[in-house]
Design a protein around this motif. Structure first.
Motif, PDB file in Angstrom:
ATOM      1  N   MET A  23       0.846  -1.195   0.000  1.00  0.00           N
ATOM      2  CA  MET A  23       0.000   0.000   0.000  1.00  0.00           C
ATOM      3  C   MET A  23       0.883   1.247   0.000  1.00  0.00           C
ATOM      4  SD  MET A  23      -3.164   0.959   2.519  1.00  0.00           S
ATOM      5  CE  MET A  23      -2.148   0.847   3.980  1.00  0.00           C
ATOM      6  N   LYS A  24       0.477   2.236  -0.794  1.00  0.00           N
ATOM      7  CA  LYS A  24       1.244   3.463  -0.935  1.00  0.00           C
ATOM      8  C   LYS A  24       0.849   4.466   0.152  1.00  0.00           C
ATOM      9  CE  LYS A  24      -0.538   3.409  -4.973  1.00  0.00           C
ATOM     10  NZ  LYS A  24      -1.018   3.708  -6.348  1.00  0.00           N
ATOM     11  N   LEU A  25       1.737   5.437   0.373  1.00  0.00           N
ATOM     12  CA  LEU A  25       1.475   6.497   1.338  1.00  0.00           C
ATOM     13  C   LEU A  25       1.424   7.833   0.619  1.00  0.00           C
ATOM     14  CD1 LEU A  25       3.857   5.547   4.307  1.00  0.00           C
ATOM     15  CD2 LEU A  25       1.458   4.901   3.965  1.00  0.00           C
ATOM     16  N   GLY A  26       0.432   8.662   0.977  1.00  0.00           N
ATOM     17  CA  GLY A  26       0.323  10.010   0.450  1.00  0.00           C
ATOM     18  C   GLY A  26       0.387  11.016   1.588  1.00  0.00           C
ATOM     19  N   LEU A  27       1.056  12.131   1.347  1.00  0.00           N
ATOM     20  CA  LEU A  27       1.140  13.211   2.326  1.00  0.00           C
ATOM     21  C   LEU A  27      -0.013  14.175   2.080  1.00  0.00           C
ATOM     22  CD1 LEU A  27       2.689  14.774   4.563  1.00  0.00           C
ATOM     23  CD2 LEU A  27       3.973  15.898   2.716  1.00  0.00           C
ATOM     24  N   GLN A  28      -0.931  14.277   3.031  1.00  0.00           N
ATOM     25  CA  GLN A  28      -2.100  15.145   2.903  1.00  0.00           C
ATOM     26  C   GLN A  28      -1.791  16.493   3.546  1.00  0.00           C
ATOM     27  OE1 GLN A  28      -4.643  16.717   1.633  1.00  0.00           O
ATOM     28  NE2 GLN A  28      -5.960  14.902   1.625  1.00  0.00           N
ATOM     29  N   LEU A  29      -1.626  17.523   2.713  1.00  0.00           N
ATOM     30  CA  LEU A  29      -1.319  18.860   3.215  1.00  0.00           C
ATOM     31  C   LEU A  29      -2.581  19.653   3.525  1.00  0.00           C
ATOM     32  CD1 LEU A  29       1.594  19.716   0.773  1.00  0.00           C
ATOM     33  CD2 LEU A  29       1.783  18.974   3.153  1.00  0.00           C
ATOM     34  N   GLY A  30      -3.721  19.240   2.959  1.00  0.00           N
ATOM     35  CA  GLY A  30      -4.987  19.872   3.283  1.00  0.00           C
ATOM     36  C   GLY A  30      -5.111  21.281   2.743  1.00  0.00           C
ATOM     37  N   TYR A  31      -5.990  22.061   3.383  1.00  0.00           N
ATOM     38  CA  TYR A  31      -6.163  23.469   3.017  1.00  0.00           C
ATOM     39  C   TYR A  31      -5.664  24.334   4.159  1.00  0.00           C
ATOM     40  CZ  TYR A  31     -10.554  22.487   5.532  1.00  0.00           C
ATOM     41  OH  TYR A  31     -11.478  22.065   6.460  1.00  0.00           O
ATOM     42  N   TRP A  32      -5.461  25.625   3.875  1.00  0.00           N
ATOM     43  CA  TRP A  32      -4.887  26.532   4.864  1.00  0.00           C
ATOM     44  C   TRP A  32      -5.922  26.952   5.911  1.00  0.00           C
ATOM     45  CZ3 TRP A  32      -1.865  30.610   1.475  1.00  0.00           C
ATOM     46  CH2 TRP A  32      -0.945  29.931   0.676  1.00  0.00           C
ATOM     47  N   GLY A  33      -5.410  27.324   7.068  1.00  0.00           N
ATOM     48  CA  GLY A  33      -6.231  27.966   8.079  1.00  0.00           C
ATOM     49  C   GLY A  33      -6.195  29.470   7.882  1.00  0.00           C
ATOM     50  N   ALA A  34      -6.143  30.220   8.981  1.00  0.00           N
ATOM     51  CA  ALA A  34      -6.172  31.681   8.889  1.00  0.00           C
ATOM     52  C   ALA A  34      -4.945  32.239   8.183  1.00  0.00           C
ATOM     53  CB  ALA A  34      -6.284  32.279  10.293  1.00  0.00           C
ATOM     54  N   GLN A  35      -3.838  31.515   8.245  1.00  0.00           N
ATOM     55  CA  GLN A  35      -2.594  31.939   7.608  1.00  0.00           C
ATOM     56  C   GLN A  35      -1.975  30.754   6.879  1.00  0.00           C
ATOM     57  OE1 GLN A  35      -1.445  35.102   7.531  1.00  0.00           O
ATOM     58  NE2 GLN A  35      -3.229  35.758   8.728  1.00  0.00           N
ATOM     59  N   PRO A  36      -1.091  31.020   5.904  1.00  0.00           N
ATOM     60  CA  PRO A  36      -0.401  29.904   5.248  1.00  0.00           C
ATOM     61  C   PRO A  36       0.384  29.083   6.268  1.00  0.00           C
ATOM     62  CG  PRO A  36      -0.082  31.946   4.018  1.00  0.00           C
ATOM     63  CD  PRO A  36      -0.735  32.317   5.319  1.00  0.00           C
ATOM     64  N   PRO A  37       0.425  27.781   6.119  1.00  0.00           N
ATOM     65  CA  PRO A  37       1.176  26.943   7.056  1.00  0.00           C
ATOM     66  C   PRO A  37       2.673  27.128   6.868  1.00  0.00           C
ATOM     67  CG  PRO A  37       0.379  25.631   5.231  1.00  0.00           C
ATOM     68  CD  PRO A  37      -0.227  26.995   5.053  1.00  0.00           C
ATOM     69  N   THR A  38       3.420  26.815   7.894  1.00  0.00           N
ATOM     70  CA  THR A  38       4.875  26.903   7.837  1.00  0.00           C
ATOM     71  C   THR A  38       5.475  25.496   7.831  1.00  0.00           C
ATOM     72  OG1 THR A  38       5.019  27.020  10.261  1.00  0.00           O
ATOM     73  CG2 THR A  38       4.887  29.106   9.050  1.00  0.00           C
ATOM     74  N   GLY A  39       6.695  25.390   7.347  1.00  0.00           N
ATOM     75  CA  GLY A  39       7.411  24.123   7.374  1.00  0.00           C
ATOM     76  C   GLY A  39       6.980  23.125   6.323  1.00  0.00           C
ATOM     77  N   VAL A  40       6.160  23.546   5.365  1.00  0.00           N
ATOM     78  CA  VAL A  40       5.641  22.604   4.379  1.00  0.00           C
ATOM     79  C   VAL A  40       6.742  22.112   3.446  1.00  0.00           C
ATOM     80  CG1 VAL A  40       4.008  22.289   2.475  1.00  0.00           C
ATOM     81  CG2 VAL A  40       3.340  23.585   4.496  1.00  0.00           C
ATOM     82  N   ALA A  41       7.651  22.993   3.065  1.00  0.00           N
ATOM     83  CA  ALA A  41       8.725  22.587   2.157  1.00  0.00           C
ATOM     84  C   ALA A  41       9.530  21.433   2.744  1.00  0.00           C
ATOM     85  CB  ALA A  41       9.636  23.776   1.854  1.00  0.00           C
ATOM     86  N   GLU A  42       9.760  21.478   4.046  1.00  0.00           N
ATOM     87  CA  GLU A  42      10.512  20.403   4.705  1.00  0.00           C
ATOM     88  C   GLU A  42       9.701  19.105   4.710  1.00  0.00           C
ATOM     89  OE1 GLU A  42      10.081  23.434   5.893  1.00  0.00           O
ATOM     90  OE2 GLU A  42      12.112  24.261   5.838  1.00  0.00           O
ATOM     91  N   LEU A  43       8.389  19.219   4.938  1.00  0.00           N
ATOM     92  CA  LEU A  43       7.514  18.036   4.894  1.00  0.00           C
ATOM     93  C   LEU A  43       7.567  17.378   3.516  1.00  0.00           C
ATOM     94  CD1 LEU A  43       4.214  19.181   6.663  1.00  0.00           C
ATOM     95  CD2 LEU A  43       5.769  17.429   7.462  1.00  0.00           C
ATOM     96  N   VAL A  44       7.441  18.198   2.481  1.00  0.00           N
ATOM     97  CA  VAL A  44       7.418  17.684   1.117  1.00  0.00           C
ATOM     98  C   VAL A  44       8.755  17.046   0.756  1.00  0.00           C
ATOM     99  CG1 VAL A  44       7.236  18.349  -1.312  1.00  0.00           C
ATOM    100  CG2 VAL A  44       5.625  19.278   0.365  1.00  0.00           C
ATOM    101  N   ALA A  45       9.848  17.694   1.137  1.00  0.00           N
ATOM    102  CA  ALA A  45      11.170  17.136   0.845  1.00  0.00           C
ATOM    103  C   ALA A  45      11.357  15.791   1.539  1.00  0.00           C
ATOM    104  CB  ALA A  45      12.261  18.117   1.283  1.00  0.00           C
TER     105      ALA A  45
END
Length: 347
Positions: free
Chosen positions: A1-23
């Motif tokens: 089974m494969k794994l996908g990273l679910q980043l979802g939608y933003w809250g009140a402000q853009p999320p931080t640290g996403v580039a590190e999650l994706v990498a």
């Protein structure tokens, strides 16, 4: 089974640290990353922005709201991003709900099944680029021939030759008719409340779709992407804290994500056997008593919807999800270290 990273939608402000999650997901062997939209951030822009530094991982929308764009516009986004990523796009679509469709997009919500079918058909015509795109359906006529039409509308083919005519289209679906249609016309299903315990409820709906004349896929070639919170814990106290943390989210979907008389998420919980609970949670939630609503969510519901426990428990539960038919788990992770930890245990 494969794994996908679910980043979802933003809250009140853009999320931080996403580039590190994706990498971390790219380096650790995750199959795909997904972005979402509600009534704030859109799905395509963050996917392109964070995906620009990747070369292997697939890029998916989970989900694009159909009423926010004309079908040909969705197809333009898809063929553009598929070119820029060298054929790595997964196009996830969904109808959303009447509060958003009519309240935010100013479009009618009626006949969501028929609208979905037309949207998918038009997108596939654009991507195939075999002829100027026309559509005789009542929801998205091409050329437009309704009120105030000039009569000058011209069937067109996309200027850009799509990289792939068969970009995978996955649909978000919850009810019996919607799930059956998804199995008939789509390449995959984005399931929000699919679990090993509830899988038997969905199987007849899927089988109905696969059995229809002209069905696009078979069960063996169809993707089921299930959203799940997976967290590896090291103590019972930590596990207890995570379970409690997830309860307000369950109460939100059960009681607050939709109108009182038309909440598709609540309907799913009712089909899962929680009808009385869902009714009470909704009443409390709509009265503003969100903490009381969350307090009624039983542990067993959270541990059914999500995978929370030590490494041995997580491996066993993931095996159950795979056995139930899931081909990809869509996981929300809080840090790059967590991404690497999950990959180390499961991949």
């Amino acid at each position: 089974m494969k794994l996908g990273l679910q980043l979802g939608y933003w809250g009140a402000q853009p999320p931080t640290g996403v580039a590190e999650l994706v990498a971390a997901a790219e380096d650790s062997g995750f199959d795909a990353m997904f972005t979402a939209e509600a009534w704030g951030s859109d799905a395509f822009t963050p996917l392109a922005w964070w995906g620009r530094d990747t070369s292997r991982i697939k890029l998916g929308t989970s989900i694009v709201q159909m009423s926010g764009r004309a079908p040909t516009s969705i197809a333009m986004h898809a063929l553009t991003l598929d070119h820029l990523t060298n054929g790595r796009l997964i196009l996830g679509l969904g109808v959303s709900g009447p509060q958003v469709v009519e309240g935010w997009y100013g479009q009618p919500f009626e006949k969501p099944l028929a609208r979905t079918r037309e949207v998918v058909e038009i997108i596939r015509k654009v991507l195939a680029r075999e002829a100027p795109v026309t559509n005789d359906g009542p929801h998205f006529p091409l050329p437009y021939n309704g009120a105030n039409a000039t009569g000058l509308g011209k069937p067109l083919k996309p200027i850009v030759h799509p990289l792939r005519a068969d970009i995978p289209i996955w649909l978000g679906a919850e009810g019996p008719k919607n799930v059956a249609q998804t199995a008939e016309i789509a390449d995959g299903w984005i399931a929000i409340f699919y679990t090993p315990k509830s899988a038997s409820m969905y199987q007849p709906w899927l089988d109905e779709g696969f059995a229809r004349p002209g069905a696009r896929r078979t069960r063996e070639t169809f993707d089921i992407a299930a959203t799940c919170h997976l967290q590896i814990t090291t103590s019972e106290d930590e596990r207890r804290a995570v379970i409690d943390y997830m309860k307000p989210w369950a109460a939100l979907y059960m009681g607050g994500m939709g109108a009182k008389d038309q909440n598709f998420h609540k309907n799913v919980f009712e089909r899962m056997g929680y009808a009385e609970l869902a009714g009470t949670v909704q009443e409390l939630f709509l009265e503003g008593k969100k903490d009381e609503a969350a307090g009624l969510i039983p542990d067993e519901l959270i541990t059914d919807l999500h995978i929370i426990g030590d490494e041995v428990y997580v491996k066993d539960r993931v095996a159950e999800w795979e056995e139930s038919g899931v081909t990809e788990l869509l996981l929300s992770c809080r840090s790059a270290d967590e991404v690497r930890q999950i990959a180390g245990v499961l991949l």
